[in-house]
Every structure is written in structure tokens, then in C-alpha cells.
Design a protein around this motif. Structure first.
Motif, short mmCIF file in Angstrom:
data_model
loop_
_atom_site.label_atom_id
_atom_site.label_comp_id
_atom_site.label_asym_id
_atom_site.label_seq_id
_atom_site.Cartn_x
_atom_site.Cartn_y
_atom_site.Cartn_z
N PHE A 72 0.82 -1.20 0.00
CA PHE A 72 0.00 0.00 0.00
C PHE A 72 0.86 1.26 0.00
CE2 PHE A 72 -2.17 3.42 2.22
CZ PHE A 72 -3.40 3.45 1.61
N GLY A 73 1.84 1.30 0.89
CA GLY A 73 2.69 2.49 0.98
C GLY A 73 3.47 2.75 -0.28
N MET A 74 3.99 1.70 -0.90
CA MET A 74 4.75 1.86 -2.14
C MET A 74 3.84 2.37 -3.25
SD MET A 74 7.74 1.08 -1.12
CE MET A 74 8.59 1.15 -2.69
N ALA A 75 2.60 1.88 -3.29
CA ALA A 75 1.66 2.33 -4.32
C ALA A 75 1.31 3.81 -4.14
CB ALA A 75 0.39 1.47 -4.29
N VAL A 76 1.04 4.21 -2.90
CA VAL A 76 0.74 5.62 -2.64
C VAL A 76 1.94 6.49 -3.01
CG1 VAL A 76 0.23 7.34 -0.87
CG2 VAL A 76 -0.98 5.15 -0.86
N ARG A 77 3.13 6.07 -2.63
CA ARG A 77 4.32 6.86 -2.95
C ARG A 77 4.54 6.96 -4.45
NH1 ARG A 77 8.32 3.70 0.96
NH2 ARG A 77 9.93 4.72 -0.30
N THR A 78 4.20 5.91 -5.19
CA THR A 78 4.26 5.97 -6.65
C THR A 78 3.31 7.02 -7.19
OG1 THR A 78 4.89 3.63 -6.85
CG2 THR A 78 3.87 4.65 -8.77
N GLY A 79 2.10 7.06 -6.64
CA GLY A 79 1.13 8.05 -7.07
C GLY A 79 1.54 9.46 -6.71
N LEU A 80 2.07 9.65 -5.50
CA LEU A 80 2.48 10.98 -5.06
C LEU A 80 3.57 11.55 -5.97
CD1 LEU A 80 2.62 10.54 -1.18
CD2 LEU A 80 0.82 11.60 -2.53
N ALA A 81 4.40 10.68 -6.52
CA ALA A 81 5.48 11.14 -7.40
C ALA A 81 4.97 11.61 -8.75
CB ALA A 81 6.49 10.01 -7.60
N GLN A 82 3.70 11.34 -9.06
CA GLN A 82 3.17 11.67 -10.38
C GLN A 82 2.08 12.73 -10.37
OE1 GLN A 82 2.41 8.38 -13.03
NE2 GLN A 82 3.78 7.00 -11.90
N VAL A 83 1.66 13.19 -9.20
CA VAL A 83 0.56 14.15 -9.15
C VAL A 83 1.01 15.52 -9.63
CG1 VAL A 83 -0.61 12.92 -7.29
CG2 VAL A 83 1.02 14.72 -6.73
N THR A 84 0.05 16.30 -10.10
CA THR A 84 0.34 17.65 -10.59
C THR A 84 -0.48 18.72 -9.86
OG1 THR A 84 -1.35 17.46 -12.34
CG2 THR A 84 0.89 16.75 -12.88
N GLY A 85 -1.34 18.32 -8.93
CA GLY A 85 -2.20 19.28 -8.25
C GLY A 85 -1.53 19.98 -7.09
N GLU A 86 -2.10 21.11 -6.70
CA GLU A 86 -1.59 21.84 -5.54
C GLU A 86 -2.10 21.24 -4.24
OE1 GLU A 86 -3.27 23.35 -8.03
OE2 GLU A 86 -1.62 24.29 -9.12
N ALA A 87 -3.22 20.49 -4.30
CA ALA A 87 -3.74 19.75 -3.16
C ALA A 87 -3.78 18.28 -3.54
CB ALA A 87 -5.14 20.23 -2.78
N VAL A 88 -3.48 17.42 -2.56
CA VAL A 88 -3.37 15.99 -2.84
C VAL A 88 -4.13 15.21 -1.78
CG1 VAL A 88 -1.81 14.04 -3.21
CG2 VAL A 88 -1.06 16.37 -3.80
N ALA A 89 -5.04 14.34 -2.22
CA ALA A 89 -5.79 13.49 -1.29
C ALA A 89 -5.49 12.04 -1.59
CB ALA A 89 -7.29 13.74 -1.42
N VAL A 90 -5.45 11.23 -0.53
CA VAL A 90 -5.31 9.78 -0.66
C VAL A 90 -6.65 9.17 -0.29
CG1 VAL A 90 -4.14 7.71 0.15
CG2 VAL A 90 -2.85 9.85 -0.10
N MET A 91 -7.19 8.35 -1.20
CA MET A 91 -8.48 7.69 -0.96
C MET A 91 -8.35 6.20 -1.23
SD MET A 91 -11.31 10.37 -2.48
CE MET A 91 -12.67 9.63 -1.56
N MET A 92 -9.27 5.43 -0.66
CA MET A 92 -9.27 3.99 -0.85
C MET A 92 -10.08 3.63 -2.09
SD MET A 92 -7.36 3.11 1.62
CE MET A 92 -7.54 1.32 1.83
N ALA A 93 -9.70 2.52 -2.72
CA ALA A 93 -10.36 2.09 -3.95
C ALA A 93 -11.67 1.37 -3.69
CB ALA A 93 -9.43 1.16 -4.74
N ASP A 94 -11.91 0.99 -2.44
CA ASP A 94 -13.06 0.14 -2.12
C ASP A 94 -14.36 0.91 -1.90
OD1 ASP A 94 -12.63 1.31 0.32
OD2 ASP A 94 -11.95 -0.52 1.32
N GLY A 95 -14.34 2.22 -2.04
CA GLY A 95 -15.55 3.01 -1.88
C GLY A 95 -15.91 3.30 -0.44
#
Length: 255
Positions: A72-95
Motif C-alpha cells: 500500500f505504501g509503495m503504491a501511494v508513494r508511486t502516485g504521489l510522485a506523479q501528481v500535478t495538483g496543488e492539493a493531494v488526497a489519498v483515498m481507498m479504492a473500495d468506496g
């Protein structure tokens, strides 16, 4: 202010479509500029294919692959390295997280807060079908963290949070490869001097698939990262504080 939503996903073909559709509909309705970065964390089902179909419907959706070590942590860190927004939220895929709460997070960051944190355990919050054994462990873990750091905030372990990009940059380096990242990020933001607002939020247990959190495996990892940040807080002599906070403390010492 553009909002980037990072969603780590491993074998979530049963829920990812509805999760993304609800987020996109809510943010579009609020006229919030956004992107959704879904990180496929080594799925063995059709998660990636579902996301590719979503990309045809929603131009704001992007698919990223965690091709290295999974977790999970590695996946989030992968995403954080690619975001372009000024605000960043982490959400779960399960709804389990509410898009309406995401909008409220965003508005708090717009007001000037560095972080927006939710609590499922304060007045105005709502939880649906939380497994009793996980709830008991959750409350004990959060009580321990609160006592150790002297916090009033009581839901550190929840992954669903929102940060200004500068707070994400200021909490580096992130080192947690697993679900303990959910603790590392807010604790580092807090001890390094970033401001935060706490909002009551709702949480609903997943309706399909299986939780990836294995409590027996995570206990020592959570403890490690909590103590790691605690030692930084008490022994680093302010080396990691955000610049404004460090300057204020230096001025106080020399006054």
C-alpha cells in the motif's frame, strides 16, 4: 487550486469503477479542477482494464503502475510522485470514503490549512459495518499514538486525508512500504509544523473484494514508524521543521 486524488488499487475490479465515478461526479459538480491517479499495485484481476475503460469516460483519470516492490505504501508513494495538483488526497479504492467529505477537505485546504484530516470518531461522523475486532484494535492504536505525541486528534490511522503539495514535499522522505504509511504521513506533517483541520467524516465497509490490511502483520510495522517519527520529533532539534516554524523557534531562542 487543482486537486489530485491518489487511489492505490490491488485486485479492486469489483469496486474501482463505482468509486471513481462517484468521485469524478462529485468534483465535477463542485467545479473543482482535478485528476485521479489510480496506482495498480500488482493486481491479478481486471483492475487495470477497468481503469483503462474509465479513462475513456473521464479524461481526468490516469493509470499508473507500481512496477517495483508492492505494498500500500509503495503504491501511494508511486502516485504521489506523479501528481500535478496543488492539493493531494489519498483515498481507498473500495468506496469506503465519501466523495462529499473529499470536497469538504478541499475547501479546508482552500481556506489556508496545510492539511485536512477526518475523524470517524467525533460528533457528526458516521461509520457503517465496521468489523468489531478491527474497531477495538483501531481505538487502542489511536489512543497509544495520542498519548505518545500529546494529540487531541483521534483518527491518525485512517488513510483518507488531504494535503497541500508543500506538506507532501515537507514530509519527505517517506519510508513506509505498507499500510503504516497512513500513520507516517499525518504524524510527519504534524511534528514538522504543518497546520491541519479536523472534520467529522463517514466510513462505509467495502461491499466487494477483500481488505488488504493484515492486522497481525502490521503491528510491528506501525510501532516502528510511530517510534521513528517520535524520535525525529524529540531528537532532530528542529532539522525537519517547515521553514516558518523553524525560523519562529530560532527567533524565540535568540530573543
Amino acid at each position: 487550486m487543482k486537486l489530485s486524488v491518489v487511489i492505490p488499487a490491488r485486485d479492486e475490479e469489483g469496486s474501482i469503477e463505482q468509486t471513481v465515478a462517484e468521485i469524478a461526479t462529485s468534483l465535477t459538480g463542485e467545479r473543482i479542477p482535478f485528476e485521479i491517479v489510480i496506482v495498480d499495485d500488482g493486481s491479478t484481476d481486471q483492475t487495470a482494464g477497468c481503469v483503462q475503460q474509465l479513462m475513456e469516460r473521464y479524461p481526468e483519470v490516469r493509470l499508473a503502475g507500481n512496477t517495483g516492490r508492492h505494498g500500500f505504501g509503495m503504491a501511494v508513494r508511486t502516485g504521489l510522485a506523479q501528481v500535478t495538483g496543488e492539493a493531494v488526497a489519498v483515498m481507498m479504492a473500495d468506496g469506503s470514503d465519501s466523495p462529499e467529505d473529499l470536497v469538504r477537505y478541499y475547501r479546508k485546504v482552500q481556506e489556508g490549512y496545510d492539511c485536512a484530516f477526518g475523524s470517524r470518531f467525533i460528533r457528526g461522523s458516521k461509520i457503517v459495518d465496521y468489523p468489531v475486532h478491527k474497531l477495538a484494535i483501531n481505538r487502542i492504536a489511536n489512543w497509544f499514538i495520542r498519548m505518545l505525541f500529546g494529540l487531541r486528534y483521534n483518527d491518525i490511522t485512517n488513510a483518507f486525508k488531504c494535503y497541500r503539495r508543500q506538506a507532501i514535499e515537507g514530509m519527505q522522505p517517506l519510508i513506509s512500504p505498507h499500510f503504516n504509511l497512513t500513520v507516517e504521513m499525518p504524524l510527519k506533517a504534524i511534528v514538522r509544523g504543518y497546520s491541519y483541520a479536523v472534520l467529522p467524516i463517514s466510513w462505509t465497509n467495502r461491499k466487494s473484494g477483500m481488505s488488504k490490511l493484515k492486522i497481525k502483520e502490521m503491528g510491528s510495522r506501525y510501532l516502528f514508524i510511530v517510534l521513528h517519527v517520535w524520535l525525529e520529533h524529540h531528537l532532530s532539534r528542529g532539522d525537519y521543521l517547515r521553514r516558518e516554524e523553524a525560523e519562529e523557534r530560532a527567533a524565540t531562542r535568540h530573543a
